[in-house]
Design an enzyme around this catalytic site. Structure first.
Site, mmCIF file in Angstrom:
data_model
loop_
_atom_site.group_PDB
_atom_site.id
_atom_site.type_symbol
_atom_site.label_atom_id
_atom_site.label_comp_id
_atom_site.label_asym_id
_atom_site.label_seq_id
_atom_site.Cartn_x
_atom_site.Cartn_y
_atom_site.Cartn_z
ATOM 1 N N ASP A 79 7.982 -3.544 7.981
ATOM 2 C CA ASP A 79 8.524 -2.249 7.570
ATOM 3 C C ASP A 79 8.368 -1.226 8.684
ATOM 4 O OD1 ASP A 79 9.330 -3.033 5.014
ATOM 5 O OD2 ASP A 79 7.372 -2.582 4.129
ATOM 6 N N ASN A 131 4.367 -7.420 4.069
ATOM 7 C CA ASN A 131 5.682 -7.696 3.476
ATOM 8 C C ASN A 131 6.283 -9.000 3.989
ATOM 9 O OD1 ASN A 131 6.556 -6.908 6.080
ATOM 10 N ND2 ASN A 131 8.472 -6.096 5.258
ATOM 11 N N LYS A 134 2.690 -6.530 -2.102
ATOM 12 C CA LYS A 134 2.335 -6.302 -0.702
ATOM 13 C C LYS A 134 0.826 -6.216 -0.462
ATOM 14 C CE LYS A 134 6.638 -4.025 0.674
ATOM 15 N NZ LYS A 134 7.246 -2.847 1.343
#
Length: 282
Positions: A108, A92, A71
């Protein structure tokens, strides 16, 4: 101009990757949307091998889902990142513009917000984040989106809490560090997000159960999703609070990835059914 003949490809990458539910969720979305020429796979990939692999991608690639440890590794390889990904310092999701420029996003945060909203929570002026890693940083950003004015970061030591505290400062959210056994902070928060790994989260939940008698005030999200319910969720629910697991977060972050990669609204309920079926077989 970025073009591709034939089908489109997407994948989830990280290490280890065999446990990922992403192929199930994205595959269900493609089927529901009638994207018969699309394929989504899991690719085992470490930090060392990723840059060369990424550089070799062709125009058939529509998107990537990235887990740890990639990431942050991906960021120098991108043309740009979204404001949320920039604040959190983690990407991500990768997509490409029509000219072929790779763009990084972070879904996220979206997943966490949607998971908390599924409990009926619309605003969280006071938040508590249990743990201090990369997911905790996304949790702070999600709480900020829900109107958080003050966040308590529970960590083993204050020195470990740098990442979520940095995000809080960038977003103008007042923050303080508390020890993991500060149960009063947990009970008074509008939203509590547990980001600890399984064993550590179980220990934390055990301490909460033994020392607290009163009901929790807010909603709890435990980012773990298998097995479910977790010890924290079990106690929270039994004490009268609303609890949700990491599957809801995973589902909605994947749905946002589908939207970014395909340009189509994600069939969330079809993805949910497929994901729950896959989890039930584990």
């Amino acid at each position: 101009m970025r073009t591709s003949e034939g089908g489109r490809r997407a994948a989830v990458l990280g290490s280890p990757i065999g446990h990922s539910l992403s192929p199930v969720l994205h595959g269900a979305a493609y089927e529901s949307l009638g994207l018969t020429g699309w394929a989504y796979t899991a690719v085992e990939m470490d930090e060392a091998g990723f840059p060369a692999w990424f550089a070799g991608l062709g125009p058939e690639w529509a998107g990537l889902s990235l887990t740890m440890p990639l990431k942050r590794v991906v960021i120098p390889l991108l043309a740009s990142v979204t404001p949320t990904a920039d604040v959190v310092g983690a990407v991500n999701t990768v997509t490409w513009t029509s000219e072929g420029a790779p763009v990084g996003a972070n879904t996220d945060v979206h997943g966490i917000v949607q998971a908390l909203r599924s409990t009926g929570l619309s605003k969280a002026p006071v938040g508590c984040v249990v743990g201090a890693g990369a997911t905790a940083a996304s949790a702070v950003a999600a709480l900020a989106e829900m109107g958080c004015e003050h966040v308590i970061v529970q960590a083993r030591t204050a020195a470990r809490a740098g990442l979520p505290l940095e995000v809080a400062e960038k977003l103008g959210v007042a923050a303080r560090v508390a020890p993991l056994d500060d149960h009063a902070a947990v009970l008074s928060a509008d939203a509590v997000i547990v980001t600890l790994p399984g064993d550590a989260a179980g220990t934390w939940a055990g301490g909460l159960r033994e020392s607290v008698a009163g009901p929790p005030a807010g909603s709890l999200l435990d980012v773990s999703y298998h097995p479910w319910p977790t010890q924290a969720a079990q106690w929270w629910s039994s004490a009268g609070g609303a609890a949700v697991g990491g599957f809801e977060m995973l589902l909605h972050q994947a749905a946002e990835q589908v939207r970014l990669m395909t340009g189509r609204s994600a069939p969330v309920e079809d993805m949910r059914v497929a994901g729950e079926k896959a989890l039930a077989s584990r």
